[in-house]
Design a protein around this motif. Sequence first.
Motif, PDB file in Angstrom:
ATOM      1  N   PHE A  55       0.809  -1.219   0.000  1.00 56.11           N
ATOM      2  CA  PHE A  55       0.000   0.000   0.000  1.00 56.11           C
ATOM      3  C   PHE A  55       0.846   1.273   0.000  1.00 56.11           C
ATOM      4  O   PHE A  55       0.302   2.375  -0.114  1.00 56.11           O
ATOM      5  N   SER A  56       2.144   1.146   0.138  1.00 46.71           N
ATOM      6  CA  SER A  56       3.010   2.330   0.168  1.00 46.71           C
ATOM      7  C   SER A  56       2.913   3.150  -1.114  1.00 46.71           C
ATOM      8  O   SER A  56       2.724   4.375  -1.059  1.00 46.71           O
ATOM      9  N   PRO A  57       3.039   2.523  -2.308  1.00 41.93           N
ATOM     10  CA  PRO A  57       2.897   3.325  -3.531  1.00 41.93           C
ATOM     11  C   PRO A  57       1.515   3.959  -3.648  1.00 41.93           C
ATOM     12  O   PRO A  57       1.378   5.107  -4.093  1.00 41.93           O
ATOM     13  N   ALA A  58       0.486   3.212  -3.257  1.00 46.60           N
ATOM     14  CA  ALA A  58      -0.871   3.742  -3.355  1.00 46.60           C
ATOM     15  C   ALA A  58      -1.050   4.964  -2.470  1.00 46.60           C
ATOM     16  O   ALA A  58      -1.772   5.908  -2.828  1.00 46.60           O
ATOM     17  N   ALA A  59      -0.387   4.971  -1.313  1.00 47.10           N
ATOM     18  CA  ALA A  59      -0.519   6.109  -0.402  1.00 47.10           C
ATOM     19  C   ALA A  59       0.069   7.377  -1.024  1.00 47.10           C
ATOM     20  O   ALA A  59      -0.533   8.447  -0.959  1.00 47.10           O
ATOM     21  N   PHE A  60       1.239   7.250  -1.637  1.00 47.54           N
ATOM     22  CA  PHE A  60       1.849   8.410  -2.297  1.00 47.54           C
ATOM     23  C   PHE A  60       1.026   8.859  -3.501  1.00 47.54           C
ATOM     24  O   PHE A  60       0.801  10.049  -3.714  1.00 47.54           O
ATOM     25  N   ALA A  62      -2.096   8.388  -4.012  1.00 48.94           N
ATOM     26  CA  ALA A  62      -3.406   8.913  -3.611  1.00 48.94           C
ATOM     27  C   ALA A  62      -3.332  10.426  -3.418  1.00 48.94           C
ATOM     28  O   ALA A  62      -4.285  11.152  -3.739  1.00 48.94           O
ATOM     29  N   VAL A  63      -2.212  10.906  -2.912  1.00 47.04           N
ATOM     30  CA  VAL A  63      -2.030  12.359  -2.764  1.00 47.04           C
ATOM     31  C   VAL A  63      -1.997  13.019  -4.135  1.00 47.04           C
ATOM     32  O   VAL A  63      -2.593  14.077  -4.351  1.00 47.04           O
ATOM     33  N   VAL A  64      -1.300  12.387  -5.077  1.00 50.39           N
ATOM     34  CA  VAL A  64      -1.260  12.910  -6.442  1.00 50.39           C
ATOM     35  C   VAL A  64      -2.658  12.952  -7.048  1.00 50.39           C
ATOM     36  O   VAL A  64      -3.057  13.947  -7.674  1.00 50.39           O
ATOM     37  N   ALA A  65      -3.415  11.883  -6.854  1.00 47.88           N
ATOM     38  CA  ALA A  65      -4.772  11.827  -7.397  1.00 47.88           C
ATOM     39  C   ALA A  65      -5.656  12.907  -6.784  1.00 47.88           C
ATOM     40  O   ALA A  65      -6.468  13.534  -7.485  1.00 47.88           O
ATOM     41  N   ALA A  66      -5.503  13.143  -5.483  1.00 51.29           N
ATOM     42  CA  ALA A  66      -6.301  14.181  -4.827  1.00 51.29           C
ATOM     43  C   ALA A  66      -5.970  15.561  -5.382  1.00 51.29           C
ATOM     44  O   ALA A  66      -6.860  16.395  -5.587  1.00 51.29           O
ATOM     45  N   ILE A  67      -4.692  15.810  -5.645  1.00 46.24           N
ATOM     46  CA  ILE A  67      -4.285  17.099  -6.211  1.00 46.24           C
ATOM     47  C   ILE A  67      -4.851  17.269  -7.624  1.00 46.24           C
ATOM     48  O   ILE A  67      -5.329  18.347  -7.989  1.00 46.24           O
ATOM     49  N   VAL A  68      -4.820  16.200  -8.411  1.00 50.38           N
ATOM     50  CA  VAL A  68      -5.382  16.256  -9.759  1.00 50.38           C
ATOM     51  C   VAL A  68      -6.872  16.555  -9.697  1.00 50.38           C
ATOM     52  O   VAL A  68      -7.398  17.362 -10.483  1.00 50.38           O
ATOM     53  N   TRP A  69      -7.576  15.930  -8.766  1.00 52.59           N
ATOM     54  CA  TRP A  69      -9.004  16.177  -8.595  1.00 52.59           C
ATOM     55  C   TRP A  69      -9.265  17.645  -8.258  1.00 52.59           C
ATOM     56  O   TRP A  69     -10.140  18.296  -8.846  1.00 52.59           O
ATOM     57  N   VAL A  70      -8.494  18.176  -7.322  1.00 52.20           N
ATOM     58  CA  VAL A  70      -8.717  19.548  -6.853  1.00 52.20           C
ATOM     59  C   VAL A  70      -8.363  20.575  -7.923  1.00 52.20           C
ATOM     60  O   VAL A  70      -9.068  21.569  -8.107  1.00 52.20           O
ATOM     61  N   VAL A 191     -11.763  17.216   1.803  1.00 55.35           N
ATOM     62  CA  VAL A 191     -11.856  15.825   2.264  1.00 55.35           C
ATOM     63  C   VAL A 191     -10.899  14.911   1.496  1.00 55.35           C
ATOM     64  O   VAL A 191     -10.145  14.138   2.113  1.00 55.35           O
ATOM     65  N   PRO A 192     -10.872  14.953   0.148  1.00 52.05           N
ATOM     66  CA  PRO A 192      -9.891  14.107  -0.559  1.00 52.05           C
ATOM     67  C   PRO A 192      -8.444  14.466  -0.233  1.00 52.05           C
ATOM     68  O   PRO A 192      -7.600  13.573  -0.069  1.00 52.05           O
ATOM     69  N   LEU A 193      -8.141  15.763  -0.130  1.00 51.23           N
ATOM     70  CA  LEU A 193      -6.781  16.166   0.174  1.00 51.23           C
ATOM     71  C   LEU A 193      -6.341  15.697   1.555  1.00 51.23           C
ATOM     72  O   LEU A 193      -5.296  15.050   1.714  1.00 51.23           O
ATOM     73  N   LEU A 194      -7.146  16.021   2.551  1.00 51.69           N
ATOM     74  CA  LEU A 194      -6.788  15.649   3.924  1.00 51.69           C
ATOM     75  C   LEU A 194      -6.826  14.139   4.114  1.00 51.69           C
ATOM     76  O   LEU A 194      -5.991  13.569   4.831  1.00 51.69           O
ATOM     77  N   GLY A 195      -7.781  13.477   3.468  1.00 51.56           N
ATOM     78  CA  GLY A 195      -7.875  12.029   3.583  1.00 51.56           C
ATOM     79  C   GLY A 195      -6.662  11.330   2.989  1.00 51.56           C
ATOM     80  O   GLY A 195      -6.132  10.376   3.575  1.00 51.56           O
ATOM     81  N   SER A 196      -6.217  11.799   1.828  1.00 49.30           N
ATOM     82  CA  SER A 196      -5.051  11.166   1.200  1.00 49.30           C
ATOM     83  C   SER A 196      -3.777  11.424   2.000  1.00 49.30           C
ATOM     84  O   SER A 196      -2.934  10.528   2.132  1.00 49.30           O
ATOM     85  N   ALA A 198      -3.669  11.911   5.258  1.00 43.11           N
ATOM     86  CA  ALA A 198      -3.776  11.080   6.458  1.00 43.11           C
ATOM     87  C   ALA A 198      -3.436   9.625   6.144  1.00 43.11           C
ATOM     88  O   ALA A 198      -2.739   8.952   6.918  1.00 43.11           O
ATOM     89  N   PHE A 199      -3.907   9.137   5.000  1.00 41.43           N
ATOM     90  CA  PHE A 199      -3.589   7.770   4.574  1.00 41.43           C
ATOM     91  C   PHE A 199      -2.088   7.598   4.407  1.00 41.43           C
ATOM     92  O   PHE A 199      -1.491   6.603   4.845  1.00 41.43           O
ATOM     93  N   LEU A 200      -1.437   8.589   3.794  1.00 37.03           N
ATOM     94  CA  LEU A 200       0.009   8.534   3.598  1.00 37.03           C
ATOM     95  C   LEU A 200       0.749   8.518   4.936  1.00 37.03           C
ATOM     96  O   LEU A 200       1.687   7.739   5.127  1.00 37.03           O
ATOM     97  N   LEU A 201       0.312   9.357   5.873  1.00 33.73           N
ATOM     98  CA  LEU A 201       0.968   9.410   7.185  1.00 33.73           C
ATOM     99  C   LEU A 201       0.830   8.081   7.932  1.00 33.73           C
ATOM    100  O   LEU A 201       1.781   7.611   8.577  1.00 33.73           O
ATOM    101  N   VAL A 202      -0.353   7.463   7.824  1.00 34.42           N
ATOM    102  CA  VAL A 202      -0.560   6.177   8.486  1.00 34.42           C
ATOM    103  C   VAL A 202       0.373   5.123   7.905  1.00 34.42           C
ATOM    104  O   VAL A 202       1.010   4.344   8.634  1.00 34.42           O
ATOM    105  N   ILE A 203       0.476   5.089   6.562  1.00 40.22           N
ATOM    106  CA  ILE A 203       1.352   4.107   5.925  1.00 40.22           C
ATOM    107  C   ILE A 203       2.800   4.326   6.316  1.00 40.22           C
ATOM    108  O   ILE A 203       3.545   3.373   6.582  1.00 40.22           O
TER     109      ILE A 203
END
Length: 207
Positions: A55-60, A62-70, A191-196, A198-203
């Motif tokens: 899940f490490s690559p997905a966590a990083f 996910a932040v990229v995906a959130a930025i693209v969304w925003v 929500v997507p930004l902070l969620g991604s 937070a997911f990265l920090l947990v990983i």
Amino acid sequence: MGRSRPYTDRTMAASESQTYRTLPARIVGWVILVAVAGLAVVMGSVEAGLGNNPFSPAAFLAVVAAIVWVVLLRPAVRIEPGGVTMSNLVTDVTVPYERLGAVKHQWALELVDNAGTKHSSWAIPVRRELRPRRDIDSYAESTTRRKAREGNNAEVIAGRVEKEWQRWRLAGGVEEPGRGVHRTWARGALVPLLGSVAFLLVILLVG
């Protein structure tokens, strides 16, 4: 001053809500998201094969995906019978027609409320010309072109806002001089930004 006349079903039918975004931003945004998703699967499989956290690559990513969304996919302008809503990067602003003072398009679609505050749209920039244009009747050009690739630019959308604003006036709308509007934080972006993040920090902590 009197109150504005309520909209009837007939008025609503004559003027439905429309949402506008630029086509290039949507195409680039979705291409990046698809590529990010595929990369996350491939890199996750590789990490799992090496005995690492898949899940490490997905966590990083996910932040990229959130930025693209925003930045590319969420921003939009919604023209409604009662006003205009601008969804920008991390804020939203709704300008009802009774508090709309002017519509401009110098650098992007810009709405000035009755308190004199300017609200610009991230989603609708001005049209970029690769080379100088000849003298063309802008009205004839805008009326002969339909929703083409370059149709959703600040000049065109400003014209649609003004048309809807005029329709609101003819329906009995009453302005509110001196009244402004306020930007609000957009949960759809935060929500997507902070969620991604937070997911990265947990990983990172688990790893």
